[in-house]
Design a protein around this motif. Structure first.
Motif, PDB file in Angstrom:
ATOM      1  N   ASP A 124       1.120  -1.281  -0.454  1.00  0.00           N
ATOM      2  CA  ASP A 124      -0.170  -0.062   0.289  1.00  0.00           C
ATOM      3  C   ASP A 124       0.954   1.203  -0.123  1.00  0.00           C
ATOM      4  O   ASP A 124       0.086   1.891   0.441  1.00  0.00           O
ATOM      5  CB  ASP A 124      -0.966   0.423   1.297  1.00  0.00           C
ATOM      6  N   ARG A 125       2.000   1.383  -0.876  1.00  0.00           N
ATOM      7  CA  ARG A 125       2.483   2.433  -0.990  1.00  0.00           C
ATOM      8  C   ARG A 125       2.734   2.875  -1.736  1.00  0.00           C
ATOM      9  O   ARG A 125       3.798   4.276  -1.974  1.00  0.00           O
ATOM     10  CB  ARG A 125       4.516   1.295  -0.945  1.00  0.00           C
ATOM     11  N   VAL A 126       1.762   3.423  -2.685  1.00  0.00           N
ATOM     12  CA  VAL A 126       1.528   4.701  -3.424  1.00  0.00           C
ATOM     13  C   VAL A 126       0.922   5.257  -3.396  1.00  0.00           C
ATOM     14  O   VAL A 126      -0.701   5.138  -2.212  1.00  0.00           O
ATOM     15  CB  VAL A 126       0.389   3.641  -5.369  1.00  0.00           C
ATOM     16  N   HIS A 127       1.035   6.050  -3.156  1.00  0.00           N
ATOM     17  CA  HIS A 127       0.684   7.373  -2.081  1.00  0.00           C
ATOM     18  C   HIS A 127       0.375   8.592  -3.342  1.00  0.00           C
ATOM     19  O   HIS A 127      -0.709   9.627  -2.894  1.00  0.00           O
ATOM     20  CB  HIS A 127       1.742   8.232  -1.689  1.00  0.00           C
ATOM     21  N   ALA A 128       0.555   8.946  -4.376  1.00  0.00           N
ATOM     22  CA  ALA A 128       0.260   9.935  -5.439  1.00  0.00           C
ATOM     23  C   ALA A 128       0.746   9.657  -6.609  1.00  0.00           C
ATOM     24  O   ALA A 128       1.861   8.987  -7.193  1.00  0.00           O
ATOM     25  CB  ALA A 128       1.052  11.371  -5.214  1.00  0.00           C
ATOM     26  N   TRP A 129      -0.088  10.241  -7.627  1.00  0.00           N
ATOM     27  CA  TRP A 129      -0.256   9.315  -9.210  1.00  0.00           C
ATOM     28  C   TRP A 129      -0.028  11.192  -9.952  1.00  0.00           C
ATOM     29  O   TRP A 129      -0.892  12.214  -9.351  1.00  0.00           O
ATOM     30  CB  TRP A 129      -1.734   8.862  -9.820  1.00  0.00           C
ATOM     31  N   VAL A 130       0.922  11.456 -10.249  1.00  0.00           N
ATOM     32  CA  VAL A 130       1.554  12.614 -11.565  1.00  0.00           C
ATOM     33  C   VAL A 130       1.332  12.020 -12.729  1.00  0.00           C
ATOM     34  O   VAL A 130       1.551  10.415 -13.633  1.00  0.00           O
ATOM     35  CB  VAL A 130       2.932  12.437 -10.668  1.00  0.00           C
ATOM     36  N   SER A 131       1.186  12.613 -13.312  1.00  0.00           N
ATOM     37  CA  SER A 131       0.538  12.764 -14.816  1.00  0.00           C
ATOM     38  C   SER A 131       0.980  13.951 -15.883  1.00  0.00           C
ATOM     39  O   SER A 131       1.051  14.677 -15.202  1.00  0.00           O
ATOM     40  CB  SER A 131      -0.876  11.799 -15.177  1.00  0.00           C
ATOM     41  N   VAL A 132       1.514  13.098 -16.556  1.00  0.00           N
ATOM     42  CA  VAL A 132       1.882  14.349 -17.415  1.00  0.00           C
ATOM     43  C   VAL A 132       1.837  13.502 -18.873  1.00  0.00           C
ATOM     44  O   VAL A 132       1.931  12.433 -20.061  1.00  0.00           O
ATOM     45  CB  VAL A 132       3.758  14.226 -17.655  1.00  0.00           C
ATOM     46  N   ASN A 133       0.634  14.695 -19.626  1.00  0.00           N
ATOM     47  CA  ASN A 133       1.000  14.957 -21.174  1.00  0.00           C
ATOM     48  C   ASN A 133       1.516  15.613 -22.568  1.00  0.00           C
ATOM     49  O   ASN A 133       1.482  16.511 -21.857  1.00  0.00           O
ATOM     50  CB  ASN A 133      -1.539  15.261 -21.104  1.00  0.00           C
ATOM     51  N   PHE A 139       7.643  16.303 -25.609  1.00  0.00           N
ATOM     52  CA  PHE A 139       7.929  17.417 -24.633  1.00  0.00           C
ATOM     53  C   PHE A 139       6.832  16.720 -23.532  1.00  0.00           C
ATOM     54  O   PHE A 139       7.094  16.931 -22.413  1.00  0.00           O
ATOM     55  CB  PHE A 139       6.130  18.101 -25.077  1.00  0.00           C
ATOM     56  N   VAL A 140       6.620  15.998 -23.369  1.00  0.00           N
ATOM     57  CA  VAL A 140       6.233  14.707 -21.777  1.00  0.00           C
ATOM     58  C   VAL A 140       7.542  14.444 -21.235  1.00  0.00           C
ATOM     59  O   VAL A 140       7.827  14.632 -20.088  1.00  0.00           O
ATOM     60  CB  VAL A 140       5.525  13.227 -22.315  1.00  0.00           C
ATOM     61  N   PHE A 144       8.926  15.345 -17.466  1.00  0.00           N
ATOM     62  CA  PHE A 144       8.874  14.445 -16.574  1.00  0.00           C
ATOM     63  C   PHE A 144      10.338  15.173 -16.122  1.00  0.00           C
ATOM     64  O   PHE A 144      10.211  14.658 -15.095  1.00  0.00           O
ATOM     65  CB  PHE A 144       9.180  13.329 -17.203  1.00  0.00           C
ATOM     66  N   SER A 145      10.796  15.777 -16.669  1.00  0.00           N
ATOM     67  CA  SER A 145      12.794  15.990 -16.265  1.00  0.00           C
ATOM     68  C   SER A 145      12.326  16.667 -15.635  1.00  0.00           C
ATOM     69  O   SER A 145      12.860  16.730 -14.136  1.00  0.00           O
ATOM     70  CB  SER A 145      13.288  16.254 -17.604  1.00  0.00           C
ATOM     71  N   GLU A 146      11.236  17.801 -15.243  1.00  0.00           N
ATOM     72  CA  GLU A 146      11.328  18.694 -14.265  1.00  0.00           C
ATOM     73  C   GLU A 146      10.797  18.424 -13.585  1.00  0.00           C
ATOM     74  O   GLU A 146      11.067  18.560 -12.323  1.00  0.00           O
ATOM     75  CB  GLU A 146      10.034  20.103 -14.733  1.00  0.00           C
ATOM     76  N   VAL A 147      10.211  17.311 -13.666  1.00  0.00           N
ATOM     77  CA  VAL A 147       8.654  17.107 -12.317  1.00  0.00           C
ATOM     78  C   VAL A 147      10.138  15.654 -11.328  1.00  0.00           C
ATOM     79  O   VAL A 147      10.378  16.553 -10.240  1.00  0.00           O
ATOM     80  CB  VAL A 147       8.000  16.092 -12.511  1.00  0.00           C
ATOM     81  N   ASN A 152      13.820  14.806  -7.139  1.00  0.00           N
ATOM     82  CA  ASN A 152      15.632  15.307  -6.432  1.00  0.00           C
ATOM     83  C   ASN A 152      15.904  15.729  -5.383  1.00  0.00           C
ATOM     84  O   ASN A 152      16.658  15.900  -4.574  1.00  0.00           O
ATOM     85  CB  ASN A 152      16.470  14.240  -7.463  1.00  0.00           C
ATOM     86  N   GLN A 153      15.208  17.161  -5.631  1.00  0.00           N
ATOM     87  CA  GLN A 153      15.629  17.863  -4.578  1.00  0.00           C
ATOM     88  C   GLN A 153      14.727  17.804  -2.870  1.00  0.00           C
ATOM     89  O   GLN A 153      14.385  18.735  -2.002  1.00  0.00           O
ATOM     90  CB  GLN A 153      15.204  18.706  -5.340  1.00  0.00           C
ATOM     91  N   SER A 154      14.002  16.733  -3.203  1.00  0.00           N
ATOM     92  CA  SER A 154      13.064  16.702  -1.933  1.00  0.00           C
ATOM     93  C   SER A 154      14.343  15.788  -0.751  1.00  0.00           C
ATOM     94  O   SER A 154      13.225  15.264   0.332  1.00  0.00           O
ATOM     95  CB  SER A 154      12.203  15.274  -2.143  1.00  0.00           C
ATOM     96  N   HIS A 155      15.388  15.560  -0.654  1.00  0.00           N
ATOM     97  CA  HIS A 155      16.077  15.185   0.225  1.00  0.00           C
ATOM     98  C   HIS A 155      16.215  13.863   0.511  1.00  0.00           C
ATOM     99  O   HIS A 155      16.057  13.313   1.881  1.00  0.00           O
ATOM    100  CB  HIS A 155      16.005  15.584   1.471  1.00  0.00           C
ATOM    101  N   GLY A 156      14.721  13.082  -0.425  1.00  0.00           N
ATOM    102  CA  GLY A 156      14.643  11.441  -0.302  1.00  0.00           C
ATOM    103  C   GLY A 156      13.443  10.983   0.150  1.00  0.00           C
ATOM    104  O   GLY A 156      12.680  10.227   1.240  1.00  0.00           O
ATOM    105  N   GLY A 157      12.533  12.185   0.938  1.00  0.00           N
ATOM    106  CA  GLY A 157      11.466  12.637   1.029  1.00  0.00           C
ATOM    107  C   GLY A 157      10.031  11.988  -0.083  1.00  0.00           C
ATOM    108  O   GLY A 157       8.983  12.295   0.365  1.00  0.00           O
TER     109      GLY A 157
END
Length: 513
Positions: A124-133, A139-140, A144-147, A152-157
């Motif tokens: 039960d470790r899926v916490h969020a869904w992110v979509s890029v269209n 462009f996808v 995706f690279s931006e996200v 990677n800036q979240s310090h492992g969070g």
């Protein structure tokens, strides 16, 4: 009088089916939160990239982004973000349970059972869904690279949760999806060969062109189409029962948000083709006509059976379309208007003149999914002809996936990423899936399941009936031993917050008191 919706506060995928707006490519990926503080900080940084429901130009690319970004959360994800318990308690039970414990309701048994789902869904470790269209794959990947950089800036969070089955059995960190291409151009087809994605509900304030209302709203006693109530699809607004949908506290957490169903549906293309080929030998009609009798629409262009019920009528329709298009291309304004009126009938129709299913079988897929007032068997039995299905409507989203690597078989990876939105998971999606797709009492067909997506098992009693004209001399045609053509490979229930709610979550100021 209804107040206009704040489209800048609503996430864009609620009001827009991106595929129709020229975004044939997508990437869906799932996040796991390891630290609530860093996860909230990530959401705050992501906020400027979130696409809203603001209106785009109807034609051309000017004003449209090259890519879109949206986010949604499971119940476990909201817990991991540290939302107050009182807010969490206000969510409906089916959302709190998640999709896997609802497998028996949804028909996810046998090969569709959760233990067979892609590894990403185990636990039960899926916490969020992110979509890029995106308007193109490049462009996808850029978005995706931006996200990914923000992750990677979240310090492992925050981390991307891998485990999506890809070609050759390899596991990927994301799920790519794409329109099916023919001759280098995107089409509305899916891998069985049907033209898909025709029509979506039209509701008050959705921002779509009013000319798209006919056939997409609700039917009045006068036989006219009216917009569905906003609250059928967006929380914090009045629904068809003149009530506000059940929603968590505080009010701003829920308002302008909604719920999303995400399901990875694998298509057994070889089984489908073999079944249709074998059945077609005894069917009085073409292979395409047989396919149409299962779905309710002709596979090549999606024309409904109410408009052309057999091969002869379809040939006449195609000829008429060809003539009008040729004249319209030559500048004939009258022909262009007639062509537009004819194409409108792809959506603007009911089953009023086909109650016995002689044209479109009563158990056909599109007739199950949207009954179009056909359940009102006694005229004026309800306040409106479509009263029994107005509260079961679904905003469909998603795209096909796979199918790029050679001929499709049951073992190759292809199918549909099915997503649908609504203010009530139980009343809308779960009801339709359980009662109309995997049961047929409302249609007086007993236990018959949907031929295309039902939980069939190849038994004699797994059948679909092609009804015959009661005034004619032909017998009904029975499609028996229906195999399981579509298998669930994963999914869950998600909450799509408004921009305001995302900002509150990012700041950690969700306060239900």
């Amino acid at each position: 009088m209804n107040r206009p919706l704040d489209l800048y506060d609503i996430q864009g995928n609620i009001c827009k089916g991106y595929g129709r707006f020229g975004f044939p490519k997508a990437r869906y990926f799932f996040l796991e939160f390891h630290d609530s503080g860093f996860a909230r900080e990530f959401i705050g940084k992501l906020l400027p990239l979130i696409t809203t429901a603001e209106t785009w130009p109807a034609e051309g690319l000017a004003g449209k982004p090259r890519s879109t970004t949206n986010i949604a959360f499971t119940y476990e994800g909201l817990k991991a973000l540290g939302l107050p318990q009182r807010s969490l308690d206000g969510f409906p039970q089916e959302f709190k349970m998640g999709m896997k414990p609802r497998a028996a309701i949804l028909g996810d048994d046998g090969p569709s059972a959760p233990e067979h789902w892609d590894p990403v869904w185990q636990g039960d470790r899926v916490h969020a869904w992110v979509s890029v269209n995106g308007q193109a794959k490049e462009f996808v990947e850029q978005r995706f690279s931006e996200v990914e950089s923000l992750i990677n800036q979240s310090h492992g969070g925050v981390s991307i949760r891998p485990g999506h089955r890809g070609p050759d059995g390899n596991l990927l960190a994301w799920q790519d999806a794409s329109a099916v291409y023919e001759n280098g151009k995107p089409t509305p087809k899916e891998h069985f060969g049907y033209t898909d994605g025709i029509g979506n509900p039209y509701f008050e304030g959705c921002g779509n062109n009013p000319q798209r209302l006919a056939g997409r709203g609700k039917l009045t006693k006068e036989g006219k189409w009216a917009p569905l109530a906003t609250g059928e699809f967006i929380l914090g607004h009045v629904d068809e029962a003149k009530e506000y949908p059940l929603a968590p506290e505080p009010h701003l957490l829920a308002r302008n948000g909604t719920y999303m169903v995400y399901r990875k549906l694998h298509e057994n293309v070889q089984s489908f083709n073999d079944y249709i080929d074998n059945l077609a030998r005894d069917f009085d009609g073409s292979r395409d006509m047989l396919m149409a009798k299962l779905s309710g629409r002709w596979p090549d262009n999606g024309a409904p059976l109410t408009l052309a019920a057999n091969d002869a009528e379809k040939a006449e329709l195609d000829a008429r379309m060809g003539q009008l298009k040729a004249k319209a291309d030559d500048g004939d304004a009258c022909a262009a208007g007639q062509l537009q009126a004819l194409q409108a009938r792809w959506i603007d129709f009911t089953y009023e003149q086909d109650k016995d299913g002689a044209r479109c079988p009563v158990g056909a897929h599109i007739r199950r999914a949207n009954t179009r007032a056909s359940l009102e068997t006694t005229k004026e039995a309800f306040n409106s002809p479509s009263a029994l299905d107005d509260r079961r409507r679904l905003l469909r989203r998603g795209l096909p996936y796979g199918g790029e690597h050679g001929a499709a078989t049951d073992e190759s990876e292809q199918g549909i990423i099915f997503m649908c939105l609504g203010a009530s998971l139980e009343r809308q999606f779960e009801f339709v899936q359980q009662q109309w797709m995997n049961y047929s009492n409302d249609f007086k067909l007993g236990n018959d399941r949907d031929a295309l997506i039902g939980a069939n098992n190849g038994q004699l009693t797994d059948k679909h009936i092609v009804q015959a004209d009661p005034q004619g001399d032909k017998a009904p045609f029975f499609c028996t031993h229906l195999p399981r053509l579509v298998e669930t490979r994963g999914g869950d229930y998600f909450f799509i917050p408004s921009i305001t709610a995302l900002d509150m979550m990012a700041q950690g100021i969700v306060d239900p008191t």
